[in-house]
Design a protein around this motif. Structure first.
Motif, PDB file in Angstrom:
ATOM      1  N   LYS A 280       1.129 -78.794  26.481  1.00  0.00           N
ATOM      2  CA  LYS A 280       0.645 -78.936  27.849  1.00  0.00           C
ATOM      3  C   LYS A 280       1.851 -78.839  28.774  1.00  0.00           C
ATOM      4  O   LYS A 280       2.966 -79.234  28.400  1.00  0.00           O
ATOM      5  CB  LYS A 280      -0.060 -80.278  28.043  1.00  0.00           C
ATOM      6  N   ASP A 281       1.655 -78.354  29.976  1.00  0.00           N
ATOM      7  CA  ASP A 281       2.785 -78.258  30.897  1.00  0.00           C
ATOM      8  C   ASP A 281       3.291 -79.637  31.320  1.00  0.00           C
ATOM      9  O   ASP A 281       4.409 -79.752  31.837  1.00  0.00           O
ATOM     10  CB  ASP A 281       2.399 -77.428  32.127  1.00  0.00           C
ATOM     11  N   CYS A 282       2.500 -80.666  31.095  1.00  0.00           N
ATOM     12  CA  CYS A 282       2.928 -82.032  31.379  1.00  0.00           C
ATOM     13  C   CYS A 282       3.454 -82.731  30.135  1.00  0.00           C
ATOM     14  O   CYS A 282       3.610 -83.957  30.129  1.00  0.00           O
ATOM     15  CB  CYS A 282       1.788 -82.844  31.982  1.00  0.00           C
ATOM     16  N   THR A 295      -0.984 -73.313  36.628  1.00  0.00           N
ATOM     17  CA  THR A 295      -0.049 -72.310  36.146  1.00  0.00           C
ATOM     18  C   THR A 295      -0.746 -70.961  36.155  1.00  0.00           C
ATOM     19  O   THR A 295      -1.843 -70.819  35.603  1.00  0.00           O
ATOM     20  CB  THR A 295       0.437 -72.641  34.729  1.00  0.00           C
ATOM     21  N   SER A 349      -2.348 -77.797  34.300  1.00  0.00           N
ATOM     22  CA  SER A 349      -1.130 -78.281  33.650  1.00  0.00           C
ATOM     23  C   SER A 349      -1.421 -79.188  32.475  1.00  0.00           C
ATOM     24  O   SER A 349      -0.551 -79.418  31.631  1.00  0.00           O
ATOM     25  CB  SER A 349      -0.245 -79.012  34.668  1.00  0.00           C
ATOM     26  N   TYR A 367       5.107 -65.706  35.488  1.00  0.00           N
ATOM     27  CA  TYR A 367       4.444 -66.999  35.635  1.00  0.00           C
ATOM     28  C   TYR A 367       4.897 -67.676  36.924  1.00  0.00           C
ATOM     29  O   TYR A 367       6.084 -67.721  37.249  1.00  0.00           O
ATOM     30  CB  TYR A 367       4.721 -67.906  34.436  1.00  0.00           C
ATOM     31  N   ARG A 391      13.382 -79.794  30.804  1.00  0.00           N
ATOM     32  CA  ARG A 391      12.799 -78.479  30.503  1.00  0.00           C
ATOM     33  C   ARG A 391      13.880 -77.455  30.207  1.00  0.00           C
ATOM     34  O   ARG A 391      13.767 -76.673  29.253  1.00  0.00           O
ATOM     35  CB  ARG A 391      11.952 -78.012  31.683  1.00  0.00           C
TER      36      ARG A 391
END
Length: 406
Positions: A280-282, A295, A349, A367, A391
């Motif tokens: 997950k982006d989180c 996203t 996200s 992206y 990140r």
């Protein structure tokens, strides 16, 4: 339904006291949110885990129909060593075990990463009151009660309420033909021209090694600064209008120094990160401060199962599951998102997703995204800065599973 799931606000707070947290606060939270914690634990492989903070330690374990928190360690337990600031970040959802692992800061002398991820679910359920996912808990229905077609694709001019409802239910969208082949050809040419301006360790790009030993550029940040075609696209109503789909006031450009990234997807990556595995982006932290952001992927070239397509687990934004990697026994359906040149994908996200390694053809994609407006911009900026550091450490700390070299 809103996709604004935020429950915390950035600001000054007192640092956590480990003895008080494990001695009273966590046991109370486990008791208060027993219905969110206990049913889901039946589906987890919860072996005891000892958490060490400075010279003290506490062990989490399953005791009958409850979770026990006991002072001291256990020889048979998985073990994690945390600094006080890591425990503070973990409790307040600024950090995750996955984020610590990705940045090389997870000190786990015993047990598996999966042990830490399982107990992270217990902590989040107890501290945030979110139920741990159980098989069958997430269903997919149209507004009229019929089954939702998870393979549906949309057009830019489709009914906005239909598009919004699908995003809320499934956690993703595939929108066909948003941009033209000619526009994407211009972007692709700009990618070729911009590539020599990036270098390893420049702080603005990601690199990966392929099976032939070549180190290749795989991600160019702040790409619009090098691409007139991209600058025009992100100012276009076709792009900016995507932010309106959820109806929650999402805005573009929250990170002004990196508004859009351009990615090359080479075949046969064996070191570094190009095709990010399930996440997950989180997954690195700050879910309760930021989610759900959007996203957006712009297909510079088409993608399918042999050329690096995106895959998602439908409904994962509605489920408290591992925030990265493929959790054993997860029942949420995997949906492939093959695209043509000019198509757009969008995911929340909190939606679990991954990029398939290319097998036969390389892929190009950009992206970008849209964020919820921060409630306290200055405080949020500091939290986001710390998360970006995590990140950016990932591609030089861990590697994806080797891609196929055929």
């Amino acid at each position: 339904m809103s996709v604004d799931l935020r429950t915390r606000t950035d600001g000054v707070r007192e640092q956590i006291d480990a003895a008080q947290f494990f001695g009273s606060e966590l046991p109370a939270a486990l008791e208060n949110h027993d219905q969110e914690v206990r049913p889901g634990t039946a589906w987890l492989d919860l072996r005891p885990m000892t958490i060490e903070v400075d010279d003290d330690s506490w062990t989490l374990s399953v005791g009958g129909d409850r979770i026990d928190v006991e002072a001291g360690g256990r020889a048979d337990a998985a073990r994690v060593r945390l600094e006080v600031d890591q425990l503070d970040g973990l409790v307040h959802d600024e950090q995750t075990f996955m984020g610590m692992w990705s940045s090389g800061r997870l000190d786990q002398p015993a047990g598996r990463l999966g042990d830490a991820l399982d107990w992270w679910l217990v902590l989040r359920a107890a501290l945030d009151g979110r139920p741990i996912h159980e098989p069958g808990a997430v269903t997919f229905r149209e507004r009229d009660g019929t089954a939702l077609d998870l393979h549906r694709t949309f057009r830019a001019d489709d009914d906005r309420e239909d598009t919004r409802y699908f995003l809320e239910e499934a956690g993703f969208l595939h929108i066909e033909g948003v941009f033209t082949d000619r526009e994407m050809d211009a972007v692709s040419a700009d990618m070729d021209r911009a590539a020599p301006r990036y270098a390893p360790d420049d702080g603005h790009s990601w690199w990966a090694k392929t099976f032939g030993g070549d180190r290749k550029l795989v991600r160019m940040q702040a790409f619009d600064e090098h691409s007139p075609a991209t600058t025009a696209l992100i100012a276009d109503r076709r792009f900016l209008g995507l932010a309106e789909i959820p109806g929650d006031g999402h805005v573009f450009g929250a990170r002004s120094d990196n508004r859009i990234e351009a990615l090359f997807k080479p075949i046969g990556v064996v070191e570094g990160i190009s095709d990010v595995p399930w996440h997950k982006d989180c997954s690195l932290g700050r879910h309760s401060y930021e989610c759900c952001s959007l996203t957006v992927g712009l297909s510079v070239t088409g993608a399918d199962e042999v050329s690096g397509q995106l895959r998602v687990r439908a409904g994962s934004h509605r489920a408290l599951i591992w925030s990265a990697l493929d959790q054993p026994g997860c029942d949420l359906p995997v949906i492939d998102l093959p695209t043509r040149t000019g198509d757009v994908t969008m995911h929340l996200s909190c939606t679990l997703h991954m990029a398939q390694p290319p097998l036969e053809r390389e892929r190009r994609v950009m992206y970008s995204g849209f964020s919820l407006p921060p409630r306290d911009p200055r405080a949020a900026a500091e939290g986001r800065r710390r998360l970006r550091a995590v990140r950016e450490a990932a591609p030089v700390t861990v590697s994806q599973p080797p891609g196929h070299s055929t």
